[in-house]
Design a protein around this motif. Structure first.
Motif, PDB file in Angstrom:
ATOM      1  N   TRP A 121      -6.813  -6.358   3.346  1.00 57.75           N
ATOM      2  CA  TRP A 121      -6.823  -5.400   2.912  1.00 57.75           C
ATOM      3  C   TRP A 121      -8.196  -5.145   2.806  1.00 57.75           C
ATOM      4  O   TRP A 121      -7.922  -3.751   1.939  1.00 57.75           O
ATOM      5  N   THR A 179      -9.589   3.373   3.088  1.00 58.21           N
ATOM      6  CA  THR A 179      -8.985   4.462   2.648  1.00 58.21           C
ATOM      7  C   THR A 179     -10.744   5.391   1.903  1.00 58.21           C
ATOM      8  O   THR A 179     -10.111   6.372   1.020  1.00 58.21           O
ATOM      9  N   THR A 180     -10.909   4.516   0.976  1.00 57.54           N
ATOM     10  CA  THR A 180     -12.007   4.951   0.225  1.00 57.54           C
ATOM     11  C   THR A 180     -13.144   6.185   0.993  1.00 57.54           C
ATOM     12  O   THR A 180     -13.422   7.134   0.321  1.00 57.54           O
ATOM     13  N   GLN A 203      -8.950  -0.748  -7.374  1.00 61.61           N
ATOM     14  CA  GLN A 203      -7.936  -0.856  -6.387  1.00 61.61           C
ATOM     15  C   GLN A 203      -8.312  -2.269  -5.135  1.00 61.61           C
ATOM     16  O   GLN A 203      -7.158  -2.037  -4.594  1.00 61.61           O
ATOM     17  N   GLY A 204      -9.648  -2.935  -5.301  1.00 62.43           N
ATOM     18  CA  GLY A 204      -9.670  -3.801  -4.365  1.00 62.43           C
ATOM     19  C   GLY A 204     -10.510  -4.700  -4.738  1.00 62.43           C
ATOM     20  O   GLY A 204      -9.511  -6.065  -4.437  1.00 62.43           O
ATOM     21  N   TYR A 228       0.542  -1.151   0.100  1.00 58.60           N
ATOM     22  CA  TYR A 228      -0.234   0.307   0.346  1.00 58.60           C
ATOM     23  C   TYR A 228       1.175   0.818  -0.193  1.00 58.60           C
ATOM     24  O   TYR A 228       0.057   2.069   0.851  1.00 58.60           O
ATOM     25  N   PHE A 269     -12.465   1.975  -4.405  1.00 58.40           N
ATOM     26  CA  PHE A 269     -12.633  -0.250  -4.146  1.00 58.40           C
ATOM     27  C   PHE A 269     -13.182  -1.061  -5.018  1.00 58.40           C
ATOM     28  O   PHE A 269     -12.536  -1.861  -4.775  1.00 58.40           O
ATOM     29  N   ASP A 293      -9.104  -1.249   2.667  1.00 57.66           N
ATOM     30  CA  ASP A 293      -9.254  -0.555   1.638  1.00 57.66           C
ATOM     31  C   ASP A 293     -10.645   0.305   1.512  1.00 57.66           C
ATOM     32  O   ASP A 293     -10.452   1.417   1.329  1.00 57.66           O
ATOM     33  N   VAL A 315      -4.306   6.181  -4.116  1.00 57.76           N
ATOM     34  CA  VAL A 315      -5.789   5.086  -3.940  1.00 57.76           C
ATOM     35  C   VAL A 315      -6.975   6.319  -2.690  1.00 57.76           C
ATOM     36  O   VAL A 315      -8.065   6.009  -3.512  1.00 57.76           O
TER      37      VAL A 315
END
Length: 478
Positions: A287, A294-295, A100-101, A79, A97, A291, A85
């Motif tokens: 993860w 972060t989203t 990147q997820g 990350y 999401f 995610d 992101v």
């Protein structure tokens, strides 16, 4: 709901108080302490060891990586592009999401369930070493060249440069150079063990930091109803207002995980195949939650300060949201997220040079490994300047080449061993690289304008495999 009064153009350093710097310094000190501990453990493990054992310990921790350490280092390594992101989340919402997820989780699970047990019998040290054992020495050498470009930590050099630029000012190239120099010092000192021990500290700090931002955001502004009220509908669309073709490209780029050297290195270093498989699956759970954080963090930033510069918005938002002390913790978390990936990629770049690209009689020499790391760091800074700090462009470019040129031959090699010869692998991969490059520099209109270079490269690789399909496979080492 609290009154929204955040400054979208805030200078981050104006909000940082001495307590923040103290917390930040303590966490960086813990990281350095972990590196020192890793060096101590390395020296203890290598006491009276022969040269082969020393090399194996430096590159793979002697294949003794346990499950907790495996999870911590794999999660932390993945990350480093946090500004990338959060920028996608800021601009496109849950599209981040998905791209990147979700796509990447599918690749992780495929790797854990179908790949790990197939690579274990080869007892390889690096990904190019594995390719060499599967297809032949020429394939291994070519994959080492691809691998070197793939592990150049351009996106993460840009990320650390942006962070230092936000905190201290100065030109981006200088801040990138300072960040790389710091990582080189501790990565060259203790080998993979130092990287893993530092990742352990960074794992906890980075996870808690992004969680803290989401919790305080929901507490101060409210939950999904607040976001629904302030964000455009496209932020809640799977495509984020982008085309389905662009969305699919990210899905294929995610499959580059199946030829990602960091995954292979951690699996080669694990103390058992079971540890590697369980470690990847458990890391995927971590993860997933990371995610989400972060989203949501990027979406809250857009909801509160939509006028902010997208690349810095998450950090500008977070420093105004968090109280004294916690602000320093969050900055340390962002720093840890970047450094934990940057050190792994620089270490892998040095390994590629010193183990995969040099003649066998020079293989594994520590000085060559250090030289490889230094040269890779300089190259990453130069390319970071060339990409003008565009992290997403770096990811799509390098991910496209790896997925287009290596993914198909590697998958065939796993499931149908011996079907692809050494020359066949080389020809198909080079054709794929040529196709990707030609398509990228060519101008396209109409329907073809929406066809990504990744598709063109993958098609060329497939054609190359078919053309050489009648060649007799070269002997495969087990």
């Amino acid at each position: 709901m609290s009154e929204v009064s955040f400054d979208p153009k805030l200078e981050v350093t104006t909000s940082i108080v001495p307590l923040d710097w103290l917390v930040f310094a303590c966490i960086i000190g813990l990281t350095i302490g972990a590196v020192v501990l890793g060096e101590y453990r390395k020296r203890k493990a290598l006491h009276n060891a022969d040269e082969q054992a020393r090399l194996l310990d430096i590159l793979l921790m002697g294949r003794r990586l346990t499950l907790p350490m495996f999870i911590a280092t794999l999660v932390a390594t993945w990350y480093g592009g946090i500004f990338g992101v959060t920028e996608i989340a800021f601009n496109y919402g849950i599209y981040n999401f998905v791209t990147q997820g979700v796509f990447w989780y599918a690749a992780y699970i495929i790797f854990a369930l179908f790949i790990v047990h197939r690579v274990a019998p080869y007892k390889a040290v690096t990904l190019p070493d594995l390719v060499s054992r599967m297809f032949g020495p020429k394939s291994g050498r070519l994959s080492a060249v691809f691998n070197l470009f793939n592990v150049l930590p351009i996106a993460y050099v840009i990320s650390v440069g942006l962070l230092l630029q936000i905190l201290f000012g100065g030109p981006l190239w200088l801040m990138m150079s300072i960040g790389v120099a710091f990582v080189l010092l501790y990565s060259m000192w203790g080998g993979l063990r130092a990287v893993v021990f530092s990742d352990l500290v960074q794992f906890f700090v980075m996870c808690f930091a992004v969680l803290l931002v989401v919790i305080l955001s929901a507490t101060q502004f409210g939950g999904l109803s607040f976001l629904r009220e302030r964000l455009p509908d496209t932020h809640f669309s799977i495509t984020g207002g982008q085309s389905w073709g662009t969305l699919l490209v990210w899905g294929i780029v995610a499959l580059s995980t199946l030829v990602n050297p960091n995954f292979y290195q951690r699996c080669f270093a694990a103390n058992s195949t079971r540890t590697a498989r369980r470690g990847i699956l458990l890391s995927t759970v971590v993860w997933f939650f990371f995610d989400i954080c972060t989203t949501l963090g990027g979406m809250y930033a857009f909801a509160v300060i939509p006028e902010a510069e997208s690349g810095h918005a998450y950090l500008v938002y977070a420093v105004q949201l968090l109280p004294d002390g916690w602000r320093g913790f969050m900055l340390a978390g962002v720093t840890a997220t970047i450094l934990s990936t940057l050190d792994s990629y620089l270490f892998l770049a040095g390994t590629t040079v010193s183990y995969d690209l040099v003649p066998k009689r020079l293989r594994g020499r520590v000085r060559l490994h250090h030289l490889g790391m230094i040269v890779s760091g300089i190259a990453a800074v130069a390319l970071g300047v060339a990409f003008e700090g565009n992290i997403m462009a770096v990811w799509k470019t390098l991910g496209s080449y790896m997925a287009a040129c290596l993914l198909l031959p590697m998958m065939i090699g796993y499931f149908w061993p011996g079907r692809i010869s050494d020359y066949q692998f080389v020809f198909a991969s080079l054709l794929g690289a040529a196709g990707t490059t030609i398509w990228r520099v060519s101008e396209h209109t109409g329907f073809w304008a929406n066809v990504d270079s990744l598709y063109a490269g993958a098609l060329c690789t497939g054609i190359g495999l078919i053309v050489f399909s009648r060649l007799k496979p070269s002997p495969v080492s087990s």
